[in-house]
Design an enzyme around this catalytic site. Sequence first.
Site, PDB file in Angstrom:
ATOM      1  N   ASP A   1       0.863  -1.186   0.000  1.00 16.92           N
ATOM      2  CA  ASP A   1       0.000   0.000   0.000  1.00 16.92           C
ATOM      3  C   ASP A   1       0.903   1.241   0.000  1.00 16.92           C
ATOM      4  O   ASP A   1       1.772   1.367   0.871  1.00 16.92           O
ATOM      5  CB  ASP A   1      -0.884  -0.034   1.265  1.00 16.92           C
ATOM      6  CG  ASP A   1      -1.983   1.006   1.215  1.00 16.92           C
ATOM      7  OD1 ASP A   1      -1.676   2.189   0.913  1.00 16.92           O
ATOM      8  OD2 ASP A   1      -3.142   0.647   1.472  1.00 16.92           O
TER       9      ASP A   1
ATOM     10  N   LEU B   1      -0.003   5.537 -10.420  1.00 14.14           N
ATOM     11  CA  LEU B   1      -1.402   5.286 -10.778  1.00 14.14           C
ATOM     12  C   LEU B   1      -2.194   4.771  -9.575  1.00 14.14           C
ATOM     13  O   LEU B   1      -3.353   4.373  -9.719  1.00 14.14           O
ATOM     14  CB  LEU B   1      -1.483   4.239 -11.903  1.00 14.14           C
ATOM     15  CG  LEU B   1      -1.307   4.713 -13.350  1.00 14.14           C
ATOM     16  CD1 LEU B   1       0.063   5.311 -13.589  1.00 14.14           C
ATOM     17  CD2 LEU B   1      -1.521   3.560 -14.326  1.00 14.14           C
TER      18      LEU B   1
ATOM     19  N   TYR C   1     -11.203  12.534  -3.701  1.00 16.77           N
ATOM     20  CA  TYR C   1     -10.495  12.209  -4.946  1.00 16.77           C
ATOM     21  C   TYR C   1     -10.058  13.490  -5.646  1.00 16.77           C
ATOM     22  O   TYR C   1      -8.875  13.669  -5.959  1.00 16.77           O
ATOM     23  CB  TYR C   1     -11.433  11.390  -5.832  1.00 16.77           C
ATOM     24  CG  TYR C   1     -10.841  10.914  -7.133  1.00 16.77           C
ATOM     25  CD1 TYR C   1      -9.969   9.832  -7.172  1.00 16.77           C
ATOM     26  CD2 TYR C   1     -11.183  11.527  -8.338  1.00 16.77           C
ATOM     27  CE1 TYR C   1      -9.451   9.374  -8.383  1.00 16.77           C
ATOM     28  CE2 TYR C   1     -10.668  11.076  -9.544  1.00 16.77           C
ATOM     29  CZ  TYR C   1      -9.801  10.004  -9.573  1.00 16.77           C
ATOM     30  OH  TYR C   1      -9.292   9.551 -10.770  1.00 16.77           O
TER      31      TYR C   1
HETATM   32  P1  NAD Z   1      -8.231   1.343 -11.069  1.00 13.40           P
HETATM   33  O1  NAD Z   1      -9.067   1.567  -9.861  1.00 13.40           O
HETATM   34  O2  NAD Z   1      -8.624   0.258 -12.026  1.00 13.40           O
HETATM   35  O3  NAD Z   1      -6.710   1.078 -10.677  1.00 13.40           O
HETATM   36  C1  NAD Z   1      -6.092   1.675  -9.568  1.00 13.40           C
HETATM   37  C2  NAD Z   1      -5.055   0.695  -9.028  1.00 13.40           C
HETATM   38  O4  NAD Z   1      -4.419   1.289  -7.886  1.00 13.40           O
HETATM   39  C3  NAD Z   1      -5.690  -0.621  -8.534  1.00 13.40           C
HETATM   40  O5  NAD Z   1      -4.925  -1.710  -8.962  1.00 13.40           O
HETATM   41  C4  NAD Z   1      -5.671  -0.482  -7.024  1.00 13.40           C
HETATM   42  O6  NAD Z   1      -5.672  -1.738  -6.361  1.00 13.40           O
HETATM   43  C5  NAD Z   1      -4.413   0.342  -6.816  1.00 13.40           C
HETATM   44  N1  NAD Z   1      -4.400   1.096  -5.566  1.00 13.40           N
HETATM   45  C6  NAD Z   1      -5.373   1.895  -5.061  1.00 13.40           C
HETATM   46  N2  NAD Z   1      -4.977   2.432  -3.894  1.00 13.40           N
HETATM   47  C7  NAD Z   1      -3.728   1.957  -3.657  1.00 13.40           C
HETATM   48  C8  NAD Z   1      -2.796   2.126  -2.609  1.00 13.40           C
HETATM   49  N3  NAD Z   1      -3.077   2.900  -1.551  1.00 13.40           N
HETATM   50  N4  NAD Z   1      -1.615   1.479  -2.682  1.00 13.40           N
HETATM   51  C9  NAD Z   1      -1.317   0.679  -3.740  1.00 13.40           C
HETATM   52  N5  NAD Z   1      -2.167   0.478  -4.770  1.00 13.40           N
HETATM   53  C10 NAD Z   1      -3.351   1.116  -4.712  1.00 13.40           C
HETATM   54  O7  NAD Z   1      -8.156   2.733 -11.828  1.00 13.40           O
HETATM   55  P2  NAD Z   1      -7.602   3.059 -13.283  1.00 13.40           P
HETATM   56  O8  NAD Z   1      -8.737   3.383 -14.151  1.00 13.40           O
HETATM   57  O9  NAD Z   1      -6.625   2.054 -13.707  1.00 13.40           O
HETATM   58  O10 NAD Z   1      -6.846   4.437 -12.977  1.00 13.40           O
HETATM   59  C11 NAD Z   1      -5.448   4.454 -12.750  1.00 13.40           C
HETATM   60  C12 NAD Z   1      -5.037   5.865 -12.356  1.00 13.40           C
HETATM   61  O11 NAD Z   1      -5.412   6.785 -13.373  1.00 13.40           O
HETATM   62  C13 NAD Z   1      -5.681   6.349 -11.056  1.00 13.40           C
HETATM   63  O12 NAD Z   1      -4.726   7.080 -10.321  1.00 13.40           O
HETATM   64  C14 NAD Z   1      -6.781   7.255 -11.531  1.00 13.40           C
HETATM   65  O13 NAD Z   1      -7.056   8.266 -10.607  1.00 13.40           O
HETATM   66  C15 NAD Z   1      -6.214   7.813 -12.826  1.00 13.40           C
HETATM   67  N6  NAD Z   1      -7.301   8.186 -13.751  1.00 13.40           N
HETATM   68  C16 NAD Z   1      -8.011   7.210 -14.415  1.00 13.40           C
HETATM   69  C17 NAD Z   1      -9.065   7.580 -15.242  1.00 13.40           C
HETATM   70  C18 NAD Z   1      -9.873   6.569 -16.003  1.00 13.40           C
HETATM   71  O14 NAD Z   1     -10.853   6.941 -16.659  1.00 13.40           O
HETATM   72  N7  NAD Z   1      -9.525   5.295 -16.004  1.00 13.40           N
HETATM   73  C19 NAD Z   1      -9.396   8.937 -15.383  1.00 13.40           C
HETATM   74  C20 NAD Z   1      -8.670   9.885 -14.667  1.00 13.40           C
HETATM   75  C21 NAD Z   1      -7.609   9.496 -13.863  1.00 13.40           C
END
Ligand code: NAD
Length: 321
Positions: free
Chosen positions: A64, A81, A153
């Site tokens: 984490d 990410l 967020y």
């Molecule tokens: P997701 O929720 O599928 O993936 C996030 C990953 O981070 C997961 O594997 C989760 O287990 C891990 N995670 C969460 N908190 C954690 C922690 N404290 N320590 C370690 N791991 C942790 O989301 P996604 O769609 O893959 O998005 C990835 C990143 O891109 C995120 O930071 C998100 O904010 C950003 N983002 C995504 C989108 C989108 O549309 N997919 C849009 C804007 C921003």
Amino acid sequence: MSNQRNDSQVALVAGGAGFLGAHLCRRLLDEGQYVICLDNFLTGSRAAVEPLLANPRFELIEHDVTDPLPENLQPTRIWNLACPASPRHYQRDPIHTWRSCVLGAMHLLELAERCGARFLQASTSEVYGDPREHPQHERYHGNVNPVGLRSCYDEGKRAAETLSADYARVRGVEVKIARIFNTYGPGMASDDGRVVSTFICQALAGEPLTVYGDGGQTRSLCYVDDMIEGLSRLMESTEGFRGPVNLGNTGEFSVLEIAERVRTLASGSTEIVFQPLPPDDPTVRQPDITLAEHHLGWRPQIPFDEGLRKTFEWFAGRQQG
Ligand code: NAD
Ligand code: UDP
């Protein structure tokens, strides 16, 4: 890191077992990089990266990012990410979401400083909140509620941008900030509540599509392959180019239009039901991508209908398999 190759980058992908993270890990491995995926499996899963474990250049660490990082890491590239992206998930434990955004970014930035690694912050279009400027240019500072259900967020990501910019200015870390707009595609979790995956899974299950509000709110949806290309170009962009840079598809659709297109793919048999609009749900969202076009030579290639069909077919294939 016993198998580490000296002739390639060592990429640390925090949140690498999530939707975007798993695509990114695959891409970096294809490029010959050594990839360390660090994830607490909050919304991602071991299964998402299981096939990569056979690759000797891939390492998976359950961790984490709110806790101090393992001491033996020596990355040259750090991708932050690690944060749940779906409102359903990031609102479940808002204090942990905030800690992931802010403490997580701090730990990874400290590592970047110590190792001289490049650092890419996955920020979001949510930094614009419910925007009063449309489309959103990077110069726009946003309209964010600091005390609402989405704030953990939105404000967490804003604070992470601040930290990233300050580590660049004060500590000399080579930082890149990507403002990611809604991204969809194969690999999304079926239960994470985001609009495209939810509508597709509902349609495949023969359930009504749940449109929140009157469905007039808009989103601009980017196919995952385009997003990974944009992120990759940003990470390898000219030294000193920090952004923030909008990455997203400029095609803008109302939620009702998205529902109609999914219905069409499902042969039109599914009905649409209207449910209450969640608080602070942004009314519009569309990126101005001029900066990404000029500086990264990047623009999305996959039109929405094509990306939606690929995503629909992927979910349909999983249902059959
Ligand atoms: P997701 O929720 O599928 O993936 C996030 C990953 O981070 C997961 O594997 C989760 O287990 C891990 N995670 C969460 N908190 C954690 C922690 N404290 N320590 C370690 N791991 C942790 O989301 P996604 O769609 O893959 O998005 C990835 C990143 O891109 C995120 O930071 C998100 O904010 C950003 N983002 C995504 C989108 C989108 O549309 N997919 C849009 C804007 C921003
Ligand atoms: N949405 C919807 N029905 C759903 C899921 C989402 O109408 O079952 C709407 C939601 O209210 C928002 C848009 O779709 O207006 C995008 O939601 P998502 O959670 O995918 O992303 P975000 O709100 O973070 O942009």
